[in-house]
Design a protein around this motif. Structure first.
Motif, PDB file in Angstrom:
ATOM      1  N   PHE A  38      27.161  59.130  78.237  1.00  0.00           N
ATOM      2  CA  PHE A  38      27.763  60.271  78.619  1.00  0.00           C
ATOM      3  C   PHE A  38      29.219  60.182  78.677  1.00  0.00           C
ATOM      4  O   PHE A  38      29.915  61.083  78.740  1.00  0.00           O
ATOM      5  CB  PHE A  38      27.155  60.743  79.682  1.00  0.00           C
ATOM      6  CG  PHE A  38      25.679  61.358  79.190  1.00  0.00           C
ATOM      7  CD1 PHE A  38      25.534  62.656  78.727  1.00  0.00           C
ATOM      8  CD2 PHE A  38      24.551  60.576  79.671  1.00  0.00           C
ATOM      9  CE1 PHE A  38      24.115  63.104  78.385  1.00  0.00           C
ATOM     10  CE2 PHE A  38      23.206  60.846  79.338  1.00  0.00           C
ATOM     11  CZ  PHE A  38      22.964  62.368  78.578  1.00  0.00           C
ATOM     12  N   LYS A 117      27.414  63.393  82.551  1.00  0.00           N
ATOM     13  CA  LYS A 117      26.437  64.202  83.579  1.00  0.00           C
ATOM     14  C   LYS A 117      25.525  63.191  84.427  1.00  0.00           C
ATOM     15  O   LYS A 117      25.230  63.130  85.247  1.00  0.00           O
ATOM     16  CB  LYS A 117      25.544  65.218  82.669  1.00  0.00           C
ATOM     17  CG  LYS A 117      24.386  64.531  82.032  1.00  0.00           C
ATOM     18  CD  LYS A 117      23.306  65.690  81.833  1.00  0.00           C
ATOM     19  CE  LYS A 117      22.370  65.104  80.821  1.00  0.00           C
ATOM     20  NZ  LYS A 117      21.302  66.157  80.669  1.00  0.00           N
ATOM     21  N   PHE A 142      26.866  69.778  82.794  1.00  0.00           N
ATOM     22  CA  PHE A 142      25.937  69.690  81.404  1.00  0.00           C
ATOM     23  C   PHE A 142      26.475  70.518  80.280  1.00  0.00           C
ATOM     24  O   PHE A 142      25.772  71.466  79.825  1.00  0.00           O
ATOM     25  CB  PHE A 142      24.544  70.068  81.653  1.00  0.00           C
ATOM     26  CG  PHE A 142      24.038  69.987  83.129  1.00  0.00           C
ATOM     27  CD1 PHE A 142      24.390  68.721  83.844  1.00  0.00           C
ATOM     28  CD2 PHE A 142      23.185  70.799  83.588  1.00  0.00           C
ATOM     29  CE1 PHE A 142      24.060  68.440  84.946  1.00  0.00           C
ATOM     30  CE2 PHE A 142      22.601  70.729  85.124  1.00  0.00           C
ATOM     31  CZ  PHE A 142      23.150  69.443  85.780  1.00  0.00           C
ATOM     32  N   ARG A 157      26.873  75.870  79.333  1.00  0.00           N
ATOM     33  CA  ARG A 157      26.272  74.742  80.065  1.00  0.00           C
ATOM     34  C   ARG A 157      24.831  74.832  79.646  1.00  0.00           C
ATOM     35  O   ARG A 157      23.983  75.750  79.235  1.00  0.00           O
ATOM     36  CB  ARG A 157      25.852  75.128  81.450  1.00  0.00           C
ATOM     37  CG  ARG A 157      27.572  75.238  82.166  1.00  0.00           C
ATOM     38  CD  ARG A 157      27.239  75.581  83.683  1.00  0.00           C
ATOM     39  NE  ARG A 157      26.205  74.549  84.327  1.00  0.00           N
ATOM     40  CZ  ARG A 157      25.305  74.863  84.936  1.00  0.00           C
ATOM     41  NH1 ARG A 157      24.779  75.834  85.168  1.00  0.00           N
ATOM     42  NH2 ARG A 157      24.453  74.107  85.202  1.00  0.00           N
ATOM     43  N   GLU A 158      24.180  73.556  79.297  1.00  0.00           N
ATOM     44  CA  GLU A 158      22.872  73.764  79.054  1.00  0.00           C
ATOM     45  C   GLU A 158      21.914  73.734  80.115  1.00  0.00           C
ATOM     46  O   GLU A 158      21.735  72.735  80.960  1.00  0.00           O
ATOM     47  CB  GLU A 158      22.749  72.181  78.136  1.00  0.00           C
ATOM     48  CG  GLU A 158      23.333  71.544  76.942  1.00  0.00           C
ATOM     49  CD  GLU A 158      22.727  71.996  75.680  1.00  0.00           C
ATOM     50  OE1 GLU A 158      22.074  72.838  75.743  1.00  0.00           O
ATOM     51  OE2 GLU A 158      23.483  71.523  74.813  1.00  0.00           O
ATOM     52  N   ILE A 159      21.118  74.684  79.979  1.00  0.00           N
ATOM     53  CA  ILE A 159      20.187  74.936  81.254  1.00  0.00           C
ATOM     54  C   ILE A 159      19.011  75.044  80.764  1.00  0.00           C
ATOM     55  O   ILE A 159      18.533  74.999  79.647  1.00  0.00           O
ATOM     56  CB  ILE A 159      20.561  76.360  81.911  1.00  0.00           C
ATOM     57  CG1 ILE A 159      20.506  77.501  81.178  1.00  0.00           C
ATOM     58  CG2 ILE A 159      21.987  76.162  82.588  1.00  0.00           C
ATOM     59  CD1 ILE A 159      20.645  78.688  81.859  1.00  0.00           C
ATOM     60  N   LEU A 163      21.049  78.641  77.414  1.00  0.00           N
ATOM     61  CA  LEU A 163      22.646  78.299  77.544  1.00  0.00           C
ATOM     62  C   LEU A 163      23.138  79.332  78.722  1.00  0.00           C
ATOM     63  O   LEU A 163      22.859  80.428  78.388  1.00  0.00           O
ATOM     64  CB  LEU A 163      23.420  78.203  76.598  1.00  0.00           C
ATOM     65  CG  LEU A 163      23.025  77.356  75.205  1.00  0.00           C
ATOM     66  CD1 LEU A 163      23.948  77.809  73.887  1.00  0.00           C
ATOM     67  CD2 LEU A 163      23.499  75.905  75.570  1.00  0.00           C
ATOM     68  N   ASP A 177      27.135  66.848  78.453  1.00  0.00           N
ATOM     69  CA  ASP A 177      25.919  66.779  77.976  1.00  0.00           C
ATOM     70  C   ASP A 177      26.061  66.491  76.272  1.00  0.00           C
ATOM     71  O   ASP A 177      27.063  66.273  75.959  1.00  0.00           O
ATOM     72  CB  ASP A 177      24.977  68.154  78.038  1.00  0.00           C
ATOM     73  CG  ASP A 177      23.660  68.003  78.598  1.00  0.00           C
ATOM     74  OD1 ASP A 177      22.991  66.896  77.750  1.00  0.00           O
ATOM     75  OD2 ASP A 177      22.921  68.595  79.282  1.00  0.00           O
ATOM     76  N   LEU A 178      24.742  65.935  76.074  1.00  0.00           N
ATOM     77  CA  LEU A 178      24.934  65.288  74.622  1.00  0.00           C
ATOM     78  C   LEU A 178      25.490  66.003  73.530  1.00  0.00           C
ATOM     79  O   LEU A 178      26.189  65.532  72.604  1.00  0.00           O
ATOM     80  CB  LEU A 178      23.219  65.017  74.266  1.00  0.00           C
ATOM     81  CG  LEU A 178      22.644  64.010  74.862  1.00  0.00           C
ATOM     82  CD1 LEU A 178      21.073  64.068  74.719  1.00  0.00           C
ATOM     83  CD2 LEU A 178      23.061  62.570  74.704  1.00  0.00           C
ATOM     84  N   ARG A 179      25.368  67.425  73.475  1.00  0.00           N
ATOM     85  CA  ARG A 179      25.785  68.114  72.242  1.00  0.00           C
ATOM     86  C   ARG A 179      27.353  68.425  72.235  1.00  0.00           C
ATOM     87  O   ARG A 179      27.850  69.246  71.363  1.00  0.00           O
ATOM     88  CB  ARG A 179      24.878  69.239  71.936  1.00  0.00           C
ATOM     89  CG  ARG A 179      23.507  68.969  71.685  1.00  0.00           C
ATOM     90  CD  ARG A 179      22.873  70.063  71.148  1.00  0.00           C
ATOM     91  NE  ARG A 179      22.686  71.408  72.111  1.00  0.00           N
ATOM     92  CZ  ARG A 179      22.286  72.346  71.574  1.00  0.00           C
ATOM     93  NH1 ARG A 179      21.930  72.797  70.594  1.00  0.00           N
ATOM     94  NH2 ARG A 179      22.280  73.566  72.663  1.00  0.00           N
TER      95      ARG A 179
END
Lengths: 250, 309
Positions: A38, A117, A142, A157-159, A163, A177-179
């Motif tokens: 990360f 993260k 994220f 944000r990735e929730i 999103l 985050d990963l993407r």
């Protein structure tokens, strides 16, 4: 604008760690170490912002043992301009690290702090949020999209479930985050150049920070092993087993 | 000694994971107070008051809390929580967002994703993607904790009759604002709480092929998940990811289709009661944790499974 990118030296993500026989921790002797994945994404994002002309200087920082210099050199090979190591052999924990980072924020006055993260060793997912609290900064955790414009940063944000997009005042803390992006590899010329970039070493005392752990690890055990089951020969047999043996479908 | 539990909700209804967090609070012991922060969320407080074992509900109903912005929620939790021995939240993206911020405001450490309570100050939590389990002890006066919902059996949603009190410490920190959200709409159950989960991996080859899994899922009342490889390849959105960096699931039945079984994926599903793996590579590591393994081409096996259900 200036970006601070805190990174962490961790066990390489391909290594399957083993718990020590005395349960004091995992065995890190002769294990390959690397920059936390990360954190690589965080460095990449900062470099892309610099390539877009949004960012003028990238400072990579870490809190950890002397050997963390390797990961700072990697960050500089990827595009960070200089770096700072707060050297300690203490077991680092998020609150202590966040306090050290707060001291570096005071010293460097960045507009943006981008960090991973979570670290894949302790899986805490705390440091960025703690730093934001201590520095009184906004936080975008994220992140999968980061856009800087008009003195603000918009973070998608990735929730759970989808999103969320928030707009943050600067200075802000963003955790990756990963993407968010796909990190590049360092080229050989850039690895050579990174050796000449400045790397400053400070002690926790230099920045007035106490890194004493607040959470004590009593023991570390391997997880309960799951036994491999059986192979079924056909879909028909599988459905039969699930209905009549495991009784998980009807 | 008393425990503050942060309620997870969408302003309209309480999320089931809160019942698991209350279960963890019960294991710690002491009076349990539930904090409901949101906007127009009085109905949620009413639900929280009925949870078995809860003695008090605090309702912070204000526009500043409507979207669970971490800056505002953490300030509220740190203010309300300073009189408690423990502050517990679910290890969801909401809990993970505000809890460390609240802990730092209180100048205490934090313990993430506990999976068991050993005593009031000692907990077990997974590290290294679940390849090791650490028993940790906190020396802080207030213990801020996130709870892995799948590790605690939910308490009863009914049976309690707690009082509801309003708290009036609303403050918009003015640091962040909500712009918008895209929440995937689905008639299928949520991944984290589903009894059956069927997940696809890189072997699915593309997003369209997930349609096969959706059909099977609808017959079984299952949620659909994915491995990180399938998410990274762009087959499906990230909120479907099961694993170390995605969602942790522990359903009655987990069906892994075209998933090799990287340790990061296993970290997210190996506590499932029954695991089925369908993969054409009989050496795939997923078979080492599967109760029932089927070595087959998923493009033949999944339609056949669909027809036999």
């Amino acid at each position: 604008m200036k970006v601070l990118v805190p990174i962490k030296r961790v066990v390489d993500y391909n290594v399957k760690v083993r718990v020590k026989a005395d349960q004091s921790g995992v065995d890190l002797a002769n294990v390959k170490m690397a920059m936390n994945p990360f954190c690589e994404i965080a460095v990449e994002e900062a470099v892309r912002l610099k390539e877009k002309g949004v960012v003028t200087e990238i400072v990579a920082v870490t809190v950890g043992p002397k050997a963390s210099q390797e990961q700072l050199r990697t960050a500089m090979a990827l595009g960070a301009d200089r770096s700072i190591l707060v050297e300690t052999d203490e077991q680092t924990q998020p609150l202590g690290v966040a306090k050290a980072l707060k001291a570096l924020v005071d010293k460097e006055q960045p507009d943006l702090v981008i960090l991973g993260k979570q670290a894949i060793d302790d899986d805490n997912n705390q440091t960025g949020q703690m730093l934001a609290a201590l520095a009184g900064m906004s936080q975008g955790t994220f992140a999968s999209v980061v856009e800087v414009a008009d003195g603000k940063v918009k973070v998608t944000r990735e929730i759970d479930g989808g999103l969320q997009t928030v707009e943050l005042t600067l200075p802000a803390v963003v955790t990756t985050d990963l993407r968010l992006n796909e990190p590049r590899y360092a080229s050989l010329p850039n690895i050579m150049k990174a050796k000449k970039k400045p790397l400053e070493t400070l002690s926790p005392a230099d920045i007035g920070v106490d890194l004493t752990p607040r959470v004590k690890t009593i023991k570390v055990e391997p997880p309960a092993e799951r036994q491999a089951g059986i192979k079924v020969a056909s879909v028909e047999e599988l459905v039969d087993k699930l209905k009549n043996e495991a009784k998980v479908i009807s | 000694m008393s425990v503050l539990v942060y309620a997870e909700h969408d302003n309209a209804a309480l999320k089931g994971v809160t019942l698991s967090v209350v279960a963890a609070a019960k294991a710690i012991g002491g009076d349990i107070t539930v904090l409901v922060a949101g906007e127009g969320c009085a109905a949620v407080a009413g639900e929280a008051a009925k949870i078995d074992g809860v003695s008090k509900v605090l309702l912070a109903d204000n526009a500043a809390y409507g979207h669970q912005l971490a800056e505002n929620i953490a300030a509220l939790v740190a203010e309300v929580g300073k009189d408690y021995g423990h502050i517990l939240a679910a290890a969801t993206t909401t809990g993970k967002n505000f809890a460390p911020r609240a802990a730092a405001l209180l100048d205490v450490g934090m313990i993430s994703e506990i999976q068991s309570v050993e005593s009031a100050d000692t907990f077990k939590r997974p590290i290294y993607a679940g390849n090791a389990i650490a028993t940790v002890q906190s020396s802080d006066s207030i213990k801020v904790i996130t709870v892995r919902g799948t590790s605690f059996d939910a308490v009863a949603a009914e049976g309690g009759s707690a009082s509801v009190e309003s708290v009036d410490v609303a403050a918009d920190a003015g640091l962040s604002s909500f712009v918008g959200e895209e929440i995937a709409k689905s008639d299928r159950p949520e991944l984290a709480g589903a009894k059956i989960v069927i997940s696809g991996g890189r072997g699915m080859q593309n997003g369209d092929n997930f349609e096969m899994l959706y059909k099977v899922a609808d017959k079984l009342g299952a949620a659909v998940g994915a491995s990180r490889a399938a998410v990274d390849a762009g087959f499906v959105p990230n909120d479907m990811q099961v694993g170390q960096t995605g969602k942790i699931v522990a359903p009655e039945l987990y069906v892994a289709v075209g998933i090799s079984g990287a340790i990061q994926h296993l970290a997210g599903m190996k506590d499932s009661k029954v695991i089925v793996a369908i993969n054409k590579d009989e050496e795939a590591p997923i078979f080492q944790v599967a109760d029932y393994g089927l070595v087959a081409d998923l493009f033949e096996a999944v339609p056949e499974l669909d027809s036999k259900l």
